[in-house]
Design a protein around this motif. Sequence first.
Motif, PDB file in Angstrom:
ATOM      1  N   TYR A  77      11.415  11.598  34.949  1.00 17.72           N
ATOM      2  CA  TYR A  77      12.325  11.141  35.999  1.00 17.72           C
ATOM      3  C   TYR A  77      12.236   9.624  36.126  1.00 17.72           C
ATOM      4  N   ARG A  78      13.367   9.006  36.416  1.00 16.79           N
ATOM      5  CA  ARG A  78      13.396   7.606  36.829  1.00 16.79           C
ATOM      6  C   ARG A  78      13.865   7.611  38.278  1.00 16.79           C
ATOM      7  N   PHE A  79      13.106   6.939  39.148  1.00 16.83           N
ATOM      8  CA  PHE A  79      13.437   7.022  40.572  1.00 16.83           C
ATOM      9  C   PHE A  79      13.122   5.716  41.285  1.00 16.83           C
ATOM     10  N   ALA A  80      13.872   5.479  42.367  1.00 15.91           N
ATOM     11  CA  ALA A  80      13.670   4.299  43.200  1.00 15.91           C
ATOM     12  C   ALA A  80      13.102   4.735  44.540  1.00 15.91           C
ATOM     13  N   VAL A  81      12.064   4.050  44.971  1.00 12.83           N
ATOM     14  CA  VAL A  81      11.483   4.288  46.288  1.00 12.83           C
ATOM     15  C   VAL A  81      11.854   3.120  47.196  1.00 12.83           C
ATOM     16  N   ALA A  82      12.494   3.438  48.318  1.00 13.25           N
ATOM     17  CA  ALA A  82      12.805   2.423  49.329  1.00 13.25           C
ATOM     18  C   ALA A  82      11.645   2.394  50.321  1.00 13.25           C
ATOM     19  N   TRP A  83      11.047   1.211  50.497  1.00 14.60           N
ATOM     20  CA  TRP A  83       9.890   1.067  51.368  1.00 14.60           C
ATOM     21  C   TRP A  83      10.313   0.762  52.808  1.00 14.60           C
ATOM     22  N   GLY A  84       9.460   1.149  53.754  1.00 14.73           N
ATOM     23  CA  GLY A  84       9.692   0.807  55.158  1.00 14.73           C
ATOM     24  C   GLY A  84      10.187   1.949  56.011  1.00 14.73           C
ATOM     25  N   GLU A  85      10.588   3.070  55.381  1.00 10.41           N
ATOM     26  CA  GLU A  85      11.069   4.224  56.147  1.00 10.41           C
ATOM     27  C   GLU A  85      10.601   5.517  55.510  1.00 10.41           C
ATOM     28  N   GLU A  86      10.159   6.438  56.350  1.00 11.70           N
ATOM     29  CA  GLU A  86       9.936   7.811  55.901  1.00 11.70           C
ATOM     30  C   GLU A  86      11.026   8.658  56.538  1.00 11.70           C
ATOM     31  N   ARG A  87      11.541   9.630  55.782  1.00 11.67           N
ATOM     32  CA  ARG A  87      12.631  10.469  56.274  1.00 11.67           C
ATOM     33  C   ARG A  87      12.243  11.937  56.234  1.00 11.67           C
ATOM     34  N   SER A  88      12.906  12.755  57.035  1.00 13.86           N
ATOM     35  CA  SER A  88      12.530  14.163  57.165  1.00 13.86           C
ATOM     36  C   SER A  88      12.656  14.916  55.852  1.00 13.86           C
ATOM     37  N   THR A  89      13.596  14.501  55.018  1.00 16.50           N
ATOM     38  CA  THR A  89      13.821  15.170  53.739  1.00 16.50           C
ATOM     39  C   THR A  89      13.149  14.439  52.575  1.00 16.50           C
ATOM     40  N   ASP A  90      12.513  13.306  52.859  1.00 18.02           N
ATOM     41  CA  ASP A  90      11.882  12.445  51.842  1.00 18.02           C
ATOM     42  C   ASP A  90      12.893  11.841  50.881  1.00 18.02           C
ATOM     43  N   ASP A  91      14.184  11.874  51.260  1.00 16.54           N
ATOM     44  CA  ASP A  91      15.237  11.190  50.495  1.00 16.54           C
ATOM     45  C   ASP A  91      16.276  10.661  51.476  1.00 16.54           C
ATOM     46  N   LEU A  92      17.423  10.219  50.970  1.00 20.86           N
ATOM     47  CA  LEU A  92      18.431   9.587  51.825  1.00 20.86           C
ATOM     48  C   LEU A  92      19.138  10.552  52.771  1.00 20.86           C
ATOM     49  N   GLU A  93      19.026  11.851  52.527  1.00 23.59           N
ATOM     50  CA  GLU A  93      19.809  12.824  53.287  1.00 23.59           C
ATOM     51  C   GLU A  93      19.345  12.980  54.728  1.00 23.59           C
ATOM     52  N   GLY A  94      18.046  12.899  54.974  1.00 24.21           N
ATOM     53  CA  GLY A  94      17.517  13.187  56.304  1.00 24.21           C
ATOM     54  C   GLY A  94      17.394  11.966  57.186  1.00 24.21           C
ATOM     55  N   PRO A  95      17.227  12.188  58.495  1.00 24.21           N
ATOM     56  CA  PRO A  95      17.057  11.076  59.436  1.00 24.21           C
ATOM     57  C   PRO A  95      15.690  10.415  59.282  1.00 24.21           C
ATOM     58  N   VAL A  96      15.617   9.155  59.711  1.00 25.70           N
ATOM     59  CA  VAL A  96      14.376   8.388  59.656  1.00 25.70           C
ATOM     60  C   VAL A  96      13.393   8.944  60.678  1.00 25.70           C
ATOM     61  N   THR A  97      12.141   9.170  60.249  1.00 28.15           N
ATOM     62  CA  THR A  97      11.111   9.703  61.145  1.00 28.15           C
ATOM     63  C   THR A  97       9.998   8.698  61.423  1.00 28.15           C
ATOM     64  N   LYS A  98       9.782   7.743  60.493  1.00 29.26           N
ATOM     65  CA  LYS A  98       8.741   6.727  60.676  1.00 29.26           C
ATOM     66  C   LYS A  98       9.217   5.419  60.045  1.00 29.26           C
ATOM     67  N   THR A  99       8.819   4.289  60.633  1.00 29.83           N
ATOM     68  CA  THR A  99       9.209   2.994  60.068  1.00 29.83           C
ATOM     69  C   THR A  99       8.012   2.045  60.035  1.00 29.83           C
ATOM     70  N   SER A 100       8.137   1.025  59.186  1.00 33.12           N
ATOM     71  CA  SER A 100       7.085   0.010  59.079  1.00 33.12           C
ATOM     72  C   SER A 100       7.713  -1.294  58.613  1.00 33.12           C
ATOM     73  N   GLU A 101       7.172  -2.402  59.100  1.00 35.97           N
ATOM     74  CA  GLU A 101       7.615  -3.720  58.641  1.00 35.97           C
ATOM     75  C   GLU A 101       6.850  -4.168  57.396  1.00 35.97           C
ATOM     76  N   THR A 102       5.807  -3.435  57.045  1.00 35.16           N
ATOM     77  CA  THR A 102       4.984  -3.786  55.889  1.00 35.16           C
ATOM     78  C   THR A 102       5.721  -3.467  54.592  1.00 35.16           C
ATOM     79  N   ARG A 103       5.543  -4.339  53.588  1.00 38.44           N
ATOM     80  CA  ARG A 103       6.108  -4.094  52.268  1.00 38.44           C
ATOM     81  C   ARG A 103       5.004  -4.296  51.238  1.00 38.44           C
ATOM     82  N   PRO A 104       4.877  -3.396  50.278  1.00 44.48           N
ATOM     83  CA  PRO A 104       3.778  -3.507  49.304  1.00 44.48           C
ATOM     84  C   PRO A 104       4.082  -4.524  48.213  1.00 44.48           C
ATOM     85  N   SER A 105       3.054  -5.174  47.731  1.00 45.42           N
ATOM     86  CA  SER A 105       3.201  -6.048  46.576  1.00 45.42           C
ATOM     87  C   SER A 105       3.115  -5.197  45.311  1.00 45.42           C
ATOM     88  N   GLU A 106       3.559  -5.766  44.202  1.00 43.58           N
ATOM     89  CA  GLU A 106       3.457  -5.030  42.938  1.00 43.58           C
ATOM     90  C   GLU A 106       1.999  -4.759  42.599  1.00 43.58           C
TER      91      GLU A 106
END
Length: 318
Positions: A77-106
């Motif tokens: 699989y090739r996949f993109a992870v968007a950082w800063g939000e967790e969602r109920s479905t773990d993808d774009l379909e579900g509503p946001v359940t948790k947020t963070s201003e932190t962003r990881p470095s490579e």
Amino acid sequence: MARRGKKKGRPISGWLILDKPVGMGSTEAVSKVKWLFQAEKAGHAGTLDPLASGMLPIALGDATKTVPYVQDGAKIYRFAVAWGEERSTDDLEGPVTKTSETRPSEADIRALLPNYIGVIMQTPPQFSAIKIAGERAYDLAREGETVEIPAREVEIGRLDIVEHGADRTIFEVECGKGTYVRSLARDMGRDLGCFGHIADLRRTEVDPFTSEDFVTVAELEAALPPVSEGEDAPFSGVDRFAALDAFLIDTAAALECLPQVAISDEAASKIRLGNPVIVRGRDAPVEAEEACATARGKLVAIGAIEQGMFKPKRVFAG
């Protein structure tokens, strides 16, 4: 005694490696392919979510007997992870359940990746097809229930960073059966302290098939001949299926993982009647839990080899 109804469709067999588009469900894709080929029977080897694109191996006819072998194959699989939000479905379909201003470095992400290589424990998403007390987890989740889904072992062969940006990272993963890429995104986000979800997901390989085998819905539809007035089916007559049938991969391709035993036409006839035959040849295995027998390059049966005898379990039409 009730008469058995005549099967509808053609007894066509083989694998069609569909490049499933985003928005189409796996069941919908199988129905589309079955209708286009006017096939008697069809099934797929491994569900692909509607929001995911890419490889959906579809078996027609006798090839459905080989589905388990493709389901067990390694997947990429090739996949993109968007950082800063967790969602109920773990993808774009579900509503946001948790947020963070932190962003990881490579560097942070690279330091984490070894934790996800090899045999690991993984908890499937709440919105998944896992059965809990006889019900699908996604049905319970849609009813508002939060269920405890036990973690299970999955195997990750490799997990690489393809591209890293400020708010998202693109990965490629090679994994075994039962792995949820959505869970990978969720768990990495939690471990990095920034949360995350799948923003894009594409399956590029399902062993033994590769992206070179891809066929799109548009290509299949373009192969359709014009429908004559009054015709219910898209076409009639064997010759009119030639363009579509050319896209099929031989059923035996799914069984490359098994020992191969070449047999004579006479032995093939016996096997198709359910009878065991002696395995001949210098390199023929004496014992094998599973092997496939072929005659003139055509798949005859899957079976076991015991004390030099091939004993059929699943027989294929000639």
